[in-house]
Motif scaffolding. Sequence first.
Motif, PDB file in Angstrom:
ATOM      1  N   ILE A 162       0.841  -1.206   0.000  1.00  0.00           N
ATOM      2  CA  ILE A 162       0.000   0.000   0.000  1.00  0.00           C
ATOM      3  C   ILE A 162       0.871   1.249   0.000  1.00  0.00           C
ATOM      4  O   ILE A 162       0.603   2.223  -0.707  1.00  0.00           O
ATOM      5  N   LEU A 163       1.957   1.214   0.787  1.00  0.00           N
ATOM      6  CA  LEU A 163       2.898   2.341   0.821  1.00  0.00           C
ATOM      7  C   LEU A 163       3.483   2.605  -0.562  1.00  0.00           C
ATOM      8  O   LEU A 163       3.553   3.747  -1.026  1.00  0.00           O
ATOM      9  N   ALA A 164       3.892   1.516  -1.238  1.00  0.00           N
ATOM     10  CA  ALA A 164       4.519   1.653  -2.552  1.00  0.00           C
ATOM     11  C   ALA A 164       3.553   2.233  -3.579  1.00  0.00           C
ATOM     12  O   ALA A 164       3.950   3.027  -4.444  1.00  0.00           O
ATOM     13  N   GLU A 165       2.262   1.860  -3.479  1.00  0.00           N
ATOM     14  CA  GLU A 165       1.285   2.296  -4.480  1.00  0.00           C
ATOM     15  C   GLU A 165       0.739   3.684  -4.192  1.00  0.00           C
ATOM     16  O   GLU A 165       0.442   4.449  -5.113  1.00  0.00           O
ATOM     17  N   THR A 166       0.602   4.047  -2.920  1.00  0.00           N
ATOM     18  CA  THR A 166      -0.015   5.340  -2.587  1.00  0.00           C
ATOM     19  C   THR A 166       0.997   6.470  -2.466  1.00  0.00           C
ATOM     20  O   THR A 166       0.616   7.647  -2.572  1.00  0.00           O
ATOM     21  N   GLU A 173       0.936   9.053   7.804  1.00  0.00           N
ATOM     22  CA  GLU A 173      -0.302   9.410   7.116  1.00  0.00           C
ATOM     23  C   GLU A 173      -1.080   8.157   6.684  1.00  0.00           C
ATOM     24  O   GLU A 173      -2.295   8.083   6.825  1.00  0.00           O
ATOM     25  N   LEU A 174      -0.341   7.154   6.188  1.00  0.00           N
ATOM     26  CA  LEU A 174      -1.003   5.912   5.761  1.00  0.00           C
ATOM     27  C   LEU A 174      -1.677   5.238   6.947  1.00  0.00           C
ATOM     28  O   LEU A 174      -2.842   4.813   6.850  1.00  0.00           O
ATOM     29  N   MET A 175      -0.970   5.146   8.075  1.00  0.00           N
ATOM     30  CA  MET A 175      -1.553   4.485   9.245  1.00  0.00           C
ATOM     31  C   MET A 175      -2.783   5.229   9.743  1.00  0.00           C
ATOM     32  O   MET A 175      -3.769   4.620  10.154  1.00  0.00           O
ATOM     33  N   GLN A 220      -4.874   6.977   7.921  1.00  0.00           N
ATOM     34  CA  GLN A 220      -5.994   6.726   7.000  1.00  0.00           C
ATOM     35  C   GLN A 220      -6.501   5.281   7.101  1.00  0.00           C
ATOM     36  O   GLN A 220      -7.702   5.031   6.999  1.00  0.00           O
ATOM     37  N   LEU A 221      -5.604   4.344   7.337  1.00  0.00           N
ATOM     38  CA  LEU A 221      -6.025   2.945   7.499  1.00  0.00           C
ATOM     39  C   LEU A 221      -6.930   2.797   8.724  1.00  0.00           C
ATOM     40  O   LEU A 221      -7.957   2.122   8.671  1.00  0.00           O
ATOM     41  N   VAL A 222      -6.521   3.442   9.836  1.00  0.00           N
ATOM     42  CA  VAL A 222      -7.331   3.374  11.059  1.00  0.00           C
ATOM     43  C   VAL A 222      -8.705   4.007  10.824  1.00  0.00           C
ATOM     44  O   VAL A 222      -9.745   3.456  11.212  1.00  0.00           O
ATOM     45  N   SER A 223      -8.715   5.171  10.175  1.00  0.00           N
ATOM     46  CA  SER A 223      -9.977   5.873   9.922  1.00  0.00           C
ATOM     47  C   SER A 223     -10.906   5.049   9.029  1.00  0.00           C
ATOM     48  O   SER A 223     -12.103   4.910   9.312  1.00  0.00           O
ATOM     49  N   LEU A 224     -10.380   4.494   7.953  1.00  0.00           N
ATOM     50  CA  LEU A 224     -11.192   3.699   7.028  1.00  0.00           C
ATOM     51  C   LEU A 224     -11.723   2.428   7.694  1.00  0.00           C
ATOM     52  O   LEU A 224     -12.862   2.028   7.461  1.00  0.00           O
ATOM     53  N   GLU A 225     -10.867   1.829   8.534  1.00  0.00           N
ATOM     54  CA  GLU A 225     -11.310   0.606   9.202  1.00  0.00           C
ATOM     55  C   GLU A 225     -12.401   0.904  10.228  1.00  0.00           C
ATOM     56  O   GLU A 225     -13.381   0.154  10.351  1.00  0.00           O
TER      57      GLU A 225
END
Length: 376
Positions: A339-343, A349-351, A353-358
């Motif tokens: 996910i890091l490589a693609e985004t 920031e990724l963590m 957004q992952l927490v928020s989406l989950e």
Amino acid sequence: MEKQRENQIEQDELFRFWFAGLKGIGNREKIQLTKEFPQKKTLYYIEETALKKRLKEKWTEGKAETITQIIQEGKRRWSKEIVAEWQKKGIALVTYEQEKYPDRLRNISSPPYALYVMGKLPEKGRRTAAIVGARNCTYYGETYARKIGKILSEAGISVISGMARGIDAAGQRGAIHGSGGTFGILGSGVDICYPKENRGLYEDLKKYGGILSEQQPGSPPLAQYFPARNRLISGLADVVIIIEARERSGSLITADMALEQGKDVYALPGSVDSQLSRGCNRLIKQGAGIILSPEELLEELNICGNFVKNLTETKIILETEQNIVYSCLDLNPKSIGQILAETKLSIPELMRQLVSLEMNGKIKEISKGYYVRGNW
């Protein structure tokens, strides 16, 4: 007069329970006997010599003798008390001669004489679809089964399946609260919940649809009952949908039976490397319809255009960073590294957004550090 009529109906049902439970007489013979003896009470009380004489007019002497013996033995073994216990559990009986017997089953090559029912029967005139597939399914297959079951039922289509673990259960759970309802066809008696872990689904089916079986109440889930059960699943359905199946599986038997019965078959494609997709990919190669999306499936089935339009236009509105993460995911698990490589987002920031989406149910962590889109 009304009381007398109620007593007559009750007696008729008791004698149909007796006749349906006779072991050693096949469905075809029972249907033939029904034409000769519409009232089972008459068959129950007819003298042995008179019965044998009438049966010899229809069958060979040996067959007439065998059936007469089975009927006589059935009288000795029958217990009204057992039937009363079944009825207390809410078990009803529907037999071939009754108007409420499902018309779709009358048209298959080997219709069952009797169906034991808890809950309701599929409504006559309402479209039906069977959803079947692998017991040990993937998240991808389970999610699609649940989604397709949900939108079919919301569109007023009854969902038929076998209440097995995996795809069957997922499709039925998706369908439970839609207007079409869902119906489980068991390879055991309707009073046996199999598998046991589907107890919640079993109870819901009795409330939101029905549970059906041609096996007597109390019958255990024996292996020989399941191929026969599969012909009822395909027989009750207008269309059969296969979601994940190995090259040799019960789901493909159901697909074959559906094709023999003149039904359309659709399959969900999957990775060529997945053993669970080989059966579906093979069906597609042989000419089965391909499921590219639940919405396109509805269009293939000629479901109301406005219903499909509303589904298609429903979008998830997310902030920019959330949308980047969400768009990167699908139903195949991806690691945080992927996910890091693609985004191209930073780790903090990724963590975030992952927490928020989950938390919002948009995505799901299915194992440590691996994410997929959440249930639709």
